[in-house]
Design a protein around this motif. Structure first.
Motif, PDB file in Angstrom:
ATOM      1  N   THR A  92     -18.640  -1.780  -1.083  1.00 22.21           N
ATOM      2  CA  THR A  92     -18.049  -2.275  -2.551  1.00 22.21           C
ATOM      3  C   THR A  92     -16.465  -2.143  -2.532  1.00 22.21           C
ATOM      4  OG1 THR A  92     -20.366  -1.385  -3.449  1.00 22.21           O
ATOM      5  CG2 THR A  92     -18.516  -1.911  -4.912  1.00 22.21           C
ATOM      6  N   ALA A  93     -16.211  -1.064  -2.138  1.00 22.26           N
ATOM      7  CA  ALA A  93     -14.691  -0.953  -1.914  1.00 22.26           C
ATOM      8  C   ALA A  93     -14.004  -2.121  -1.371  1.00 22.26           C
ATOM      9  CB  ALA A  93     -14.311   0.398  -1.156  1.00 22.26           C
ATOM     10  N   GLY A  94     -14.578  -2.916  -0.150  1.00 17.91           N
ATOM     11  CA  GLY A  94     -14.074  -3.826   0.319  1.00 17.91           C
ATOM     12  C   GLY A  94     -14.314  -5.057  -0.279  1.00 17.91           C
ATOM     13  N   TYR A  95     -15.455  -5.293  -0.990  1.00 18.39           N
ATOM     14  CA  TYR A  95     -15.607  -6.268  -2.048  1.00 18.39           C
ATOM     15  C   TYR A  95     -14.414  -6.397  -3.133  1.00 18.39           C
ATOM     16  CZ  TYR A  95     -18.182  -9.932  -4.837  1.00 18.39           C
ATOM     17  OH  TYR A  95     -18.320 -10.869  -5.339  1.00 18.39           O
ATOM     18  N   VAL A  96     -14.310  -5.311  -3.810  1.00 14.26           N
ATOM     19  CA  VAL A  96     -13.329  -4.964  -4.699  1.00 14.26           C
ATOM     20  C   VAL A  96     -11.815  -5.556  -4.462  1.00 14.26           C
ATOM     21  CG1 VAL A  96     -12.567  -3.483  -6.522  1.00 14.26           C
ATOM     22  CG2 VAL A  96     -14.903  -3.555  -6.388  1.00 14.26           C
ATOM     23  N   GLU A 151      -5.756   4.393  -6.581  1.00 16.53           N
ATOM     24  CA  GLU A 151      -6.910   4.701  -6.063  1.00 16.53           C
ATOM     25  C   GLU A 151      -7.800   3.723  -6.653  1.00 16.53           C
ATOM     26  OE1 GLU A 151      -7.613   6.158  -3.085  1.00 16.53           O
ATOM     27  OE2 GLU A 151      -5.697   7.357  -3.132  1.00 16.53           O
ATOM     28  N   PRO A 152      -7.593   2.216  -6.642  1.00 22.90           N
ATOM     29  CA  PRO A 152      -8.726   1.553  -7.189  1.00 22.90           C
ATOM     30  C   PRO A 152      -9.887   1.592  -6.767  1.00 22.90           C
ATOM     31  CG  PRO A 152      -7.096   0.142  -6.398  1.00 22.90           C
ATOM     32  CD  PRO A 152      -6.523   1.615  -6.194  1.00 22.90           C
ATOM     33  N   THR A 153     -10.153   2.052  -5.598  1.00 22.49           N
ATOM     34  CA  THR A 153     -11.658   1.829  -4.699  1.00 22.49           C
ATOM     35  C   THR A 153     -11.931   3.297  -4.657  1.00 22.49           C
ATOM     36  OG1 THR A 153     -10.625   1.472  -2.687  1.00 22.49           O
ATOM     37  CG2 THR A 153     -11.132  -0.494  -4.075  1.00 22.49           C
ATOM     38  N   THR A 165      -3.481   4.329  -2.227  1.00 21.53           N
ATOM     39  CA  THR A 165      -4.696   4.514  -1.669  1.00 21.53           C
ATOM     40  C   THR A 165      -4.867   5.483  -0.465  1.00 21.53           C
ATOM     41  OG1 THR A 165      -6.669   3.243  -0.679  1.00 21.53           O
ATOM     42  CG2 THR A 165      -4.537   2.596  -0.193  1.00 21.53           C
ATOM     43  N   HIS A 166      -6.040   5.994  -0.381  1.00 25.35           N
ATOM     44  CA  HIS A 166      -6.265   6.810   0.710  1.00 25.35           C
ATOM     45  C   HIS A 166      -7.010   6.199   1.955  1.00 25.35           C
ATOM     46  CE1 HIS A 166      -5.343  10.523  -1.805  1.00 25.35           C
ATOM     47  NE2 HIS A 166      -4.657  10.773  -0.830  1.00 25.35           N
ATOM     48  N   ASN A 167      -7.336   5.130   1.429  1.00 22.77           N
ATOM     49  CA  ASN A 167      -8.333   4.194   2.295  1.00 22.77           C
ATOM     50  C   ASN A 167      -7.584   3.496   3.374  1.00 22.77           C
ATOM     51  OD1 ASN A 167      -9.939   2.028   3.455  1.00 22.77           O
ATOM     52  ND2 ASN A 167     -11.404   2.300   1.838  1.00 22.77           N
ATOM     53  N   HIS A 168      -7.564   4.110   4.618  1.00 20.44           N
ATOM     54  CA  HIS A 168      -6.592   3.550   5.626  1.00 20.44           C
ATOM     55  C   HIS A 168      -6.845   1.931   6.175  1.00 20.44           C
ATOM     56  CE1 HIS A 168      -3.990   7.076   5.745  1.00 20.44           C
ATOM     57  NE2 HIS A 168      -5.490   7.781   5.918  1.00 20.44           N
ATOM     58  N   GLU A 169      -8.136   2.030   5.982  1.00 18.00           N
ATOM     59  CA  GLU A 169      -8.785   0.283   6.545  1.00 18.00           C
ATOM     60  C   GLU A 169      -8.014  -0.443   5.548  1.00 18.00           C
ATOM     61  OE1 GLU A 169     -12.660  -2.000   7.099  1.00 18.00           O
ATOM     62  OE2 GLU A 169     -12.823   0.106   6.646  1.00 18.00           O
ATOM     63  N   ALA A 172       0.867  -1.277  -0.026  1.00 18.87           N
ATOM     64  CA  ALA A 172      -0.025  -0.052   0.003  1.00 18.87           C
ATOM     65  C   ALA A 172       0.886   1.142  -0.021  1.00 18.87           C
ATOM     66  CB  ALA A 172      -0.966   0.091   1.336  1.00 18.87           C
ATOM     67  N   LEU A 173       0.692   1.964  -0.762  1.00 18.20           N
ATOM     68  CA  LEU A 173       1.085   3.415  -1.023  1.00 18.20           C
ATOM     69  C   LEU A 173       0.254   4.439  -0.322  1.00 18.20           C
ATOM     70  CD1 LEU A 173       3.620   5.473  -1.838  1.00 18.20           C
ATOM     71  CD2 LEU A 173       2.704   5.467  -4.231  1.00 18.20           C
ATOM     72  N   ALA A 174       0.507   4.653   0.860  1.00 13.60           N
ATOM     73  CA  ALA A 174      -0.490   5.736   1.572  1.00 13.60           C
ATOM     74  C   ALA A 174       0.214   7.039   1.855  1.00 13.60           C
ATOM     75  CB  ALA A 174      -1.168   5.141   2.911  1.00 13.60           C
ATOM     76  N   ALA A 175      -0.057   8.042   0.751  1.00 11.19           N
ATOM     77  CA  ALA A 175       0.658   9.346   0.934  1.00 11.19           C
ATOM     78  C   ALA A 175      -0.470  10.402   0.609  1.00 11.19           C
ATOM     79  CB  ALA A 175       1.769   9.279  -0.192  1.00 11.19           C
ATOM     80  N   PRO A 176      -0.230  11.388   1.230  1.00  9.74           N
ATOM     81  CA  PRO A 176      -1.386  12.764   0.875  1.00  9.74           C
ATOM     82  C   PRO A 176      -1.005  13.077  -0.620  1.00  9.74           C
ATOM     83  CG  PRO A 176       0.751  13.480   2.243  1.00  9.74           C
ATOM     84  CD  PRO A 176       0.776  11.833   2.260  1.00  9.74           C
TER      85      PRO A 176
END
Length: 238
Positions: free
Chosen positions: A192-196, A183-185, A215-219, A51-55
């Motif tokens: 839906t994001a979780g399912y994908v 940011e694919p979700t 992704t910006h989705n931390h979960e 995961a590349l989590a960057a602002p």
């Protein structure tokens, strides 16, 4: 829609599919130079989700573009499957992108005038496969992504989650070694994001493709094998 079990972590092997070595990227001149990437080192291994989590503005897109050979670094090198790409010609880099790298974006970018099946078939035809083999593989991928029943539908007739799953199937249609996702979700609701994501993760595990996912989705980021960010031009493990 019920949540599926978390995908198990992968044990990295010794040989990375993607390796960035001392990569630098600067903009502007010496008087007003902006350093976006500063001596970046990064490895992504087969079957690994990173995961590349960057602002916004940190250099996330620049890093993905360089990893995908869409942009050349100012210093350092990019290796795909152990092959250094920094000094290759544009034609050679294009060949590597077409054969070894798959891309998934926040917006699906499916061809609206073609069906889901045709969207997955077309890249294979460009690669040189026969239509029969391309359609067989496309149907297998759509089935794996659980959208086989929507194969004859055009993108406008699909839900957002279905569109993105077709886009993922298209990205891996030519069996790439590296999958880059931006940011694919990002355009999907949380369920839906979780399912994908689960479908994407299972595909990465099964195919042993190396995946770098911005992704910006931390979960979702916490469910991947590793999390990295960009701070002052440096890639940092989280």
């Amino acid at each position: 829609m019920n949540a599926e079990p978390q995908v198990p972590r992968v044990q990295a092997t010794a040989v990375p599919i993607l390796k960035l070595a001392g990569v630098e990227r600067h903009y502007g001149d010496a008087a007003g130079r902006l350093t976006v990437l500063d001596a970046v080192d990064l490895e992504v291994f087969p079957g690994e989700l990173v995961a590349l989590a960057a602002p916004s503005g940190a250099g996330k897109s620049t890093l993905l573009h360089i990893a995908g050979l869409l942009e050349r670094p100012d210093a350092g090198d990019v290796m795909i499957g152990g092959r250094a790409a920094g000094k290759l010609s544009d034609a050679e880099r294009t060949t590597i992108r077409r054969v070894q790298i798959g891309f998934v974006y926040q917006f699906h970018h499916l061809l609206g005038e073609f069906s889901a099946l045709e969207n997955v078939v077309i890249p294979q035809l460009v690669r040189g496969l026969s239509r029969k083999l391309a359609e067989q593989r496309a149907m297998q991928l759509l089935s794996y992504m659980r959208v086989k029943q929507r194969a004859s539908h055009r993108p406008s007739e699909l839900s957002g989650g279905e569109q993105q799953r077709v886009a993922i199937a298209r990205a891996v249609a030519n069996a790439p070694r590296l999958l880059l996702a931006d940011e694919p979700t990002g355009n999907l609701d949380p369920v839906t994001a979780g399912y994908v994501f689960e479908a994407l993760a299972k595909l990465v595990r099964a195919s042993r493709v190396a995946a770098l996912i911005a992704t910006h989705n931390h979960e979702l980021a916490e469910r991947m094998d590793r999390r990295i960010t960009i701070r002052q031009g440096k890639v940092v493990e989280l």
